[in-house]
Design an enzyme around this catalytic site. Sequence first.
Site, mmCIF file in Angstrom:
data_model
loop_
_atom_site.group_PDB
_atom_site.id
_atom_site.type_symbol
_atom_site.label_atom_id
_atom_site.label_comp_id
_atom_site.label_asym_id
_atom_site.label_seq_id
_atom_site.Cartn_x
_atom_site.Cartn_y
_atom_site.Cartn_z
ATOM 1 C CG ASN A 9 -0.616 0.052 4.707
ATOM 2 O OD1 ASN A 9 0.333 0.747 5.087
ATOM 3 N ND2 ASN A 9 -0.690 0.179 3.229
ATOM 4 C CE LYS A 11 -2.199 3.345 2.445
ATOM 5 N NZ LYS A 11 -3.034 4.036 1.511
ATOM 6 C CG HIS A 95 -0.122 -0.678 -0.894
ATOM 7 N ND1 HIS A 95 -0.366 0.463 -1.700
ATOM 8 C CD2 HIS A 95 -1.104 -0.894 0.051
ATOM 9 C CE1 HIS A 95 -1.347 1.019 -1.052
ATOM 10 N NE2 HIS A 95 -1.978 0.470 -0.330
ATOM 11 C CD GLU A 97 -0.418 4.075 -1.010
ATOM 12 O OE1 GLU A 97 0.255 3.825 -0.008
ATOM 13 O OE2 GLU A 97 -1.547 4.407 -0.776
ATOM 14 C CD GLU A 165 -5.511 -2.334 -0.387
ATOM 15 O OE1 GLU A 165 -5.651 -1.548 0.797
ATOM 16 O OE2 GLU A 165 -4.198 -1.818 -0.478
ATOM 17 N N GLY A 171 -7.681 6.040 -0.340
ATOM 18 C CA GLY A 171 -7.070 7.486 0.067
ATOM 19 C C GLY A 171 -8.245 8.603 -0.673
ATOM 20 C CB SER A 211 -12.471 4.910 1.270
ATOM 21 O OG SER A 211 -11.366 5.574 0.251
HETATM 22 P P1 13P Z 1 -7.256 4.008 2.724
HETATM 23 O O1 13P Z 1 -8.126 3.224 3.896
HETATM 24 O O2 13P Z 1 -6.554 5.177 3.388
HETATM 25 O O3 13P Z 1 -8.167 4.227 1.522
HETATM 26 O O4 13P Z 1 -6.065 3.388 2.142
HETATM 27 C C1 13P Z 1 -6.154 1.686 1.865
HETATM 28 C C2 13P Z 1 -4.917 1.350 1.729
HETATM 29 O O5 13P Z 1 -4.058 1.514 0.678
HETATM 30 C C3 13P Z 1 -4.275 0.150 2.370
HETATM 31 O O6 13P Z 1 -3.320 -0.523 2.054
#
Ligand code: 13P
Length: 248
Positions: A9, A11, A95, A97, A165, A171, A211
Site C-alpha cells: 500500500n 498510500k 483502511h 486511515e 491492521e 506507521g 510496521s
Molecule cells: P506501515 O507498514 O507503514 O506500518 O503501514 C501499514 C498499512 O497501513 C498498510 O495498509
Amino acid sequence: GRKFFVGGNWKCNGSTEEVKKIVASLNAAQVPSQDVVEVVVSPPYVFLPLVKEFLRPDFHVAAQNCWVKKGGAYTGEVSAEMLVDLSVPWVILGHSERRALLNESSEFVGDKVAYALSKGLKVIACIGETLEQREAGTTVDVVAAQTKAIAEKISDWTNVVLAYEPVWAIGTGKVASPAQAQEVHVELRKWLKANVSADVAASTRIIYGGSVNGGNCKELASQPDLDGFLVGGASLKPEFIDIIKSAE
Ligand code: 13P
C-alpha cells in the site's frame, strides 16, 4: 490451501519518477512464482495506468479506495466501474486511515465491499483496533464488529482478503508480535466459522499489516493463520522484495 498474499500500500506517496523506479526494481526482482505468492501493489489512483502499463505481468495492482455505489455527482470520487474499465483487479477498502481521517463507518465500509464485489473487483478489506481499544481488552470485539458489518452485506467471500491492521502498529514501528497477530487471526477465523461458514473460515486469507519490514516478516509469516501482509512504508523500499520472499 490459502495462497500467500503480499500487498504493497503506497498510500499518498510517489511521483512519476519515483513510481517508475519502484516498478523497475520490482520488475527486476527474483521472487517466488505466482503459484506461491500473490503480489499486489497499490499506487495512488493517478499512477494506476502508469503502473499497470509497466509492471511485470505476474504482479497485480489495487486501488486504495472506491466509491460506495455507481458513479455520478460525487466530486472527487472514483467508482468501482472506472476501476473495472481500467482493468484494475483489486481495491483496498476500509483502511484505518480512511476510517479515522474521513470518518468511514463500518457500515459504509460494508456497503463499499459489497458494491465493489458486485462489480467484479477483488477486495482487500481492512480492520483493526486502536491502542485504546487494545488496552481496554476489546480487540476481538472490535475486529469482530468490523467483520460483521462486511459479512452482513456479502455472501460470497471468494474475492475477499481480510487485512488485520492494528492501528497502533501502522506507521509506528511497533509491529504486533507474531503471537499477538496469530491470536487475532485465530479469533477472526473462529468468528467466520461461527457466523459465515466453516468453508469461508478455512479458505479466506487473513493478512497482517502494521510496521512489517524485511527484518520482522519471516517470523510473522511462519504463524499458521497469517496468510500474508499488507505493507505500507516498506513497500516503497527494496526490502519489499524480502517481504515477498517470506512467502517461502
Ligand atoms: P506501515 O507498514 O507503514 O506500518 O503501514 C501499514 C498499512 O497501513 C498498510 O495498509
